[in-house]
Design a protein around this motif. Structure first.
Motif, PDB file in Angstrom:
ATOM      1  N   ASP A 149      57.189   5.767  22.536  1.00 10.64           N
ATOM      2  CA  ASP A 149      57.674   6.703  23.417  1.00 10.64           C
ATOM      3  C   ASP A 149      59.128   6.770  23.116  1.00 10.64           C
ATOM      4  OD1 ASP A 149      58.279   8.710  24.625  1.00 10.64           O
ATOM      5  OD2 ASP A 149      59.721   7.312  26.096  1.00 10.64           O
ATOM      6  N   TYR A 150      59.389   7.728  21.739  1.00  7.73           N
ATOM      7  CA  TYR A 150      60.444   8.376  21.349  1.00  7.73           C
ATOM      8  C   TYR A 150      61.971   7.692  22.723  1.00  7.73           C
ATOM      9  CZ  TYR A 150      64.604   9.778  19.513  1.00  7.73           C
ATOM     10  OH  TYR A 150      66.112  10.022  18.372  1.00  7.73           O
ATOM     11  N   ASN A 151      61.836   8.439  23.893  1.00 11.11           N
ATOM     12  CA  ASN A 151      63.079   8.319  24.523  1.00 11.11           C
ATOM     13  C   ASN A 151      63.252   6.070  24.965  1.00 11.11           C
ATOM     14  OD1 ASN A 151      63.872  10.537  25.871  1.00 11.11           O
ATOM     15  ND2 ASN A 151      61.584  10.194  27.472  1.00 11.11           N
ATOM     16  N   THR A 152      62.041   5.854  24.790  1.00 13.41           N
ATOM     17  CA  THR A 152      62.139   4.672  24.620  1.00 13.41           C
ATOM     18  C   THR A 152      63.191   3.823  23.424  1.00 13.41           C
ATOM     19  OG1 THR A 152      60.521   3.809  26.237  1.00 13.41           O
ATOM     20  CG2 THR A 152      61.085   1.611  24.910  1.00 13.41           C
ATOM     21  N   LEU A 153      62.812   4.488  22.807  1.00 10.25           N
ATOM     22  CA  LEU A 153      63.181   4.109  20.997  1.00 10.25           C
ATOM     23  C   LEU A 153      64.566   4.146  20.834  1.00 10.25           C
ATOM     24  CD1 LEU A 153      60.275   5.041  18.812  1.00 10.25           C
ATOM     25  CD2 LEU A 153      61.076   2.524  19.338  1.00 10.25           C
ATOM     26  N   SER A 154      64.540   6.361  21.770  1.00 10.50           N
ATOM     27  CA  SER A 154      66.296   6.123  22.008  1.00 10.50           C
ATOM     28  C   SER A 154      67.483   5.572  22.613  1.00 10.50           C
ATOM     29  CB  SER A 154      66.023   7.592  21.905  1.00 10.50           C
ATOM     30  OG  SER A 154      67.532   8.384  21.629  1.00 10.50           O
ATOM     31  N   ASN A 155      66.811   5.004  23.889  1.00  7.88           N
ATOM     32  CA  ASN A 155      68.056   4.464  24.485  1.00  7.88           C
ATOM     33  C   ASN A 155      67.630   2.696  24.098  1.00  7.88           C
ATOM     34  OD1 ASN A 155      67.781   5.748  26.605  1.00  7.88           O
ATOM     35  ND2 ASN A 155      65.684   6.001  28.069  1.00  7.88           N
ATOM     36  N   LEU A 156      66.548   2.604  23.479  1.00 11.85           N
ATOM     37  CA  LEU A 156      67.439   0.977  23.033  1.00 11.85           C
ATOM     38  C   LEU A 156      67.826   0.588  21.697  1.00 11.85           C
ATOM     39  CD1 LEU A 156      65.828  -2.241  22.746  1.00 11.85           C
ATOM     40  CD2 LEU A 156      63.821  -1.505  21.130  1.00 11.85           C
ATOM     41  N   PHE A 157      67.629   2.084  20.868  1.00  6.92           N
ATOM     42  CA  PHE A 157      68.964   1.798  19.613  1.00  6.92           C
ATOM     43  C   PHE A 157      69.965   1.897  20.102  1.00  6.92           C
ATOM     44  CE2 PHE A 157      70.547   3.887  15.970  1.00  6.92           C
ATOM     45  CZ  PHE A 157      69.910   3.455  14.948  1.00  6.92           C
ATOM     46  N   ASN A 190      75.325   0.732  19.879  1.00 11.44           N
ATOM     47  CA  ASN A 190      76.043   1.938  20.570  1.00 11.44           C
ATOM     48  C   ASN A 190      76.409   3.368  19.548  1.00 11.44           C
ATOM     49  OD1 ASN A 190      77.328   0.183  22.068  1.00 11.44           O
ATOM     50  ND2 ASN A 190      77.668  -1.217  21.011  1.00 11.44           N
ATOM     51  N   THR A 191      75.529   3.779  19.072  1.00 13.19           N
ATOM     52  CA  THR A 191      75.377   4.957  19.069  1.00 13.19           C
ATOM     53  C   THR A 191      72.888   5.501  19.095  1.00 13.19           C
ATOM     54  OG1 THR A 191      75.706   6.464  16.195  1.00 13.19           O
ATOM     55  CG2 THR A 191      74.397   4.298  16.254  1.00 13.19           C
ATOM     56  N   THR A 192      73.990   6.844  18.882  1.00 14.69           N
ATOM     57  CA  THR A 192      72.124   7.566  18.682  1.00 14.69           C
ATOM     58  C   THR A 192      71.221   7.328  17.435  1.00 14.69           C
ATOM     59  OG1 THR A 192      72.778   9.543  18.482  1.00 14.69           O
ATOM     60  CG2 THR A 192      72.991   9.072  19.819  1.00 14.69           C
ATOM     61  N   ILE A 193      70.199   7.849  17.473  1.00 20.04           N
ATOM     62  CA  ILE A 193      69.882   7.387  16.590  1.00 20.04           C
ATOM     63  C   ILE A 193      69.596   8.928  15.081  1.00 20.04           C
ATOM     64  CG2 ILE A 193      67.131   8.330  15.267  1.00 20.04           C
ATOM     65  CD1 ILE A 193      65.984   6.385  18.437  1.00 20.04           C
ATOM     66  N   GLU A 194      70.043   9.894  15.884  1.00 19.15           N
ATOM     67  CA  GLU A 194      69.984  11.005  15.223  1.00 19.15           C
ATOM     68  C   GLU A 194      71.542  10.911  14.557  1.00 19.15           C
ATOM     69  OE1 GLU A 194      69.701  10.997  18.454  1.00 19.15           O
ATOM     70  OE2 GLU A 194      66.991  11.773  18.794  1.00 19.15           O
ATOM     71  N   LYS A 195      73.015  10.277  14.877  1.00 16.07           N
ATOM     72  CA  LYS A 195      74.092  10.240  14.734  1.00 16.07           C
ATOM     73  C   LYS A 195      73.661   9.090  13.371  1.00 16.07           C
ATOM     74  CE  LYS A 195      77.282  11.212  18.472  1.00 16.07           C
ATOM     75  NZ  LYS A 195      77.960  10.626  19.346  1.00 16.07           N
ATOM     76  N   TYR A 196      73.175   8.013  13.633  1.00 16.60           N
ATOM     77  CA  TYR A 196      72.826   7.128  12.501  1.00 16.60           C
ATOM     78  C   TYR A 196      71.977   7.478  11.283  1.00 16.60           C
ATOM     79  CZ  TYR A 196      70.934   2.788  10.275  1.00 16.60           C
ATOM     80  OH  TYR A 196      70.341   1.931   8.798  1.00 16.60           O
ATOM     81  N   PHE A 197      71.202   9.148  11.187  1.00  9.96           N
ATOM     82  CA  PHE A 197      70.465   9.631  11.268  1.00  9.96           C
ATOM     83  C   PHE A 197      71.236  10.509  10.011  1.00  9.96           C
ATOM     84  CE2 PHE A 197      66.843  13.166  10.022  1.00  9.96           C
ATOM     85  CZ  PHE A 197      66.905  12.983   8.919  1.00  9.96           C
ATOM     86  N   ILE A 198      72.426  11.112  10.733  1.00 11.85           N
ATOM     87  CA  ILE A 198      73.122  11.467   9.836  1.00 11.85           C
ATOM     88  C   ILE A 198      74.008  11.040   8.934  1.00 11.85           C
ATOM     89  CG2 ILE A 198      75.551  13.663  10.398  1.00 11.85           C
ATOM     90  CD1 ILE A 198      73.566  14.301  12.829  1.00 11.85           C
ATOM     91  N   LYS A 199      74.747  10.012   9.058  1.00 10.51           N
ATOM     92  CA  LYS A 199      75.782   9.087   8.290  1.00 10.51           C
ATOM     93  C   LYS A 199      74.770   8.853   7.440  1.00 10.51           C
ATOM     94  CE  LYS A 199      78.295   6.760  12.408  1.00 10.51           C
ATOM     95  NZ  LYS A 199      78.468   5.294  12.948  1.00 10.51           N
ATOM     96  N   LEU A 200      73.460   8.426   7.275  1.00 10.22           N
ATOM     97  CA  LEU A 200      72.268   8.162   6.378  1.00 10.22           C
ATOM     98  C   LEU A 200      72.938   9.218   4.952  1.00 10.22           C
ATOM     99  CD1 LEU A 200      69.916   5.171   7.740  1.00 10.22           C
ATOM    100  CD2 LEU A 200      71.577   5.044   5.867  1.00 10.22           C
ATOM    101  N   LYS A 201      72.461  10.527   6.227  1.00 11.18           N
ATOM    102  CA  LYS A 201      72.785  11.784   4.922  1.00 11.18           C
ATOM    103  C   LYS A 201      73.780  12.198   4.595  1.00 11.18           C
ATOM    104  CE  LYS A 201      70.086  15.383   6.674  1.00 11.18           C
ATOM    105  NZ  LYS A 201      69.615  16.374   7.691  1.00 11.18           N
ATOM    106  N   ILE A 202      74.767  11.488   4.603  1.00 11.28           N
ATOM    107  CA  ILE A 202      75.781  12.428   4.128  1.00 11.28           C
ATOM    108  C   ILE A 202      76.264  10.678   3.235  1.00 11.28           C
ATOM    109  CG2 ILE A 202      78.558  11.645   4.837  1.00 11.28           C
ATOM    110  CD1 ILE A 202      76.512  14.360   6.059  1.00 11.28           C
TER     111      ILE A 202
END
Length: 186
Positions: free
Chosen positions: A103-111, A116-128
């Motif tokens: 479940d994505y909520n489980t993955l997101s909470n664990l990450f 200490n950052t969200t999956i989305e912020k990590y994704f954005i950092k990689l894209k930048i």
């Protein structure tokens, strides 16, 4: 036997890890980002040496379930940004859940808990960081970069770039000392 290896982020990493396994007389069947399958069932006598050799090269063997899941998330996102040019037909949450089968909520909470950052912020950092790389090469226009990385517009890319780096893409391109970060440092 499967081994999970942290910080494998590119094809060169796969070659280096495969080489280290072969040096120890192990027989890799499949070497993927973050995951290696070897013919041998147990490698207790060689695991310490392998771990030391991999750590010298910036890798690590992952043994606990949480770390394996986090590494799998990172590996999927890195592969998506670096190799697949962010060309997915679905959103990031569906992409991750379809590959990890949780479940994505489980993955997101664990990450968030571990990194200490969200999956989305990590994704954005990689894209930048990918945008920085492409800007440095000076082979593509900003419009082409936005398209390649699946941004809805150049404006959206520029706003996100400035929010993360503090610079506009055009100003960044003009900088002499263009500081990019290594993927494992994000």
């Amino acid at each position: 036997m499967k081994l999970y290896i942290k910080n494998m982020v590119c094809s060169r990493c796969k070659m280096v890890v495969k080489s280290e396994l072969e040096k120890l007389g192990l027989h890799p069947i499949a070497v993927e980002l973050g995951e290696v399958e070897i013919l041998e069932g147990a490698i207790d006598s060689q695991k310490g040496i392998l771990l030391s050799n991999l750590q010298l090269l910036g890798f690590d063997i992952i043994d606990d379930k949480k770390s394996k899941t986090i590494d799998k998330i990172k590996t999927l996102i890195i592969d998506l940004v670096q190799s697949k040019n962010n060309a997915i037909k679905t959103n990031l949450s569906d992409y991750l859940t379809s590959h990890i089968h949780q479940d994505y909520n489980t993955l997101s909470n664990l990450f968030s808990e571990v990194e200490n950052t969200t999956i989305e912020k990590y994704f954005i950092k990689l894209k930048i960081e990918k945008v920085k790389e492409l800007l440095m090469y000076e082979e593509l226009t900003l419009n082409e970069i936005a398209y390649q990385l699946n941004y809805s517009s150049v404006g959206y890319l520029s706003n996100q770039f400035k929010k993360v780096t503090g610079f506009s893409p055009t100003y960044f391109k003009q900088l002499r000392d263009k500081k990019r970060k290594q993927i494992e440092d994000l």
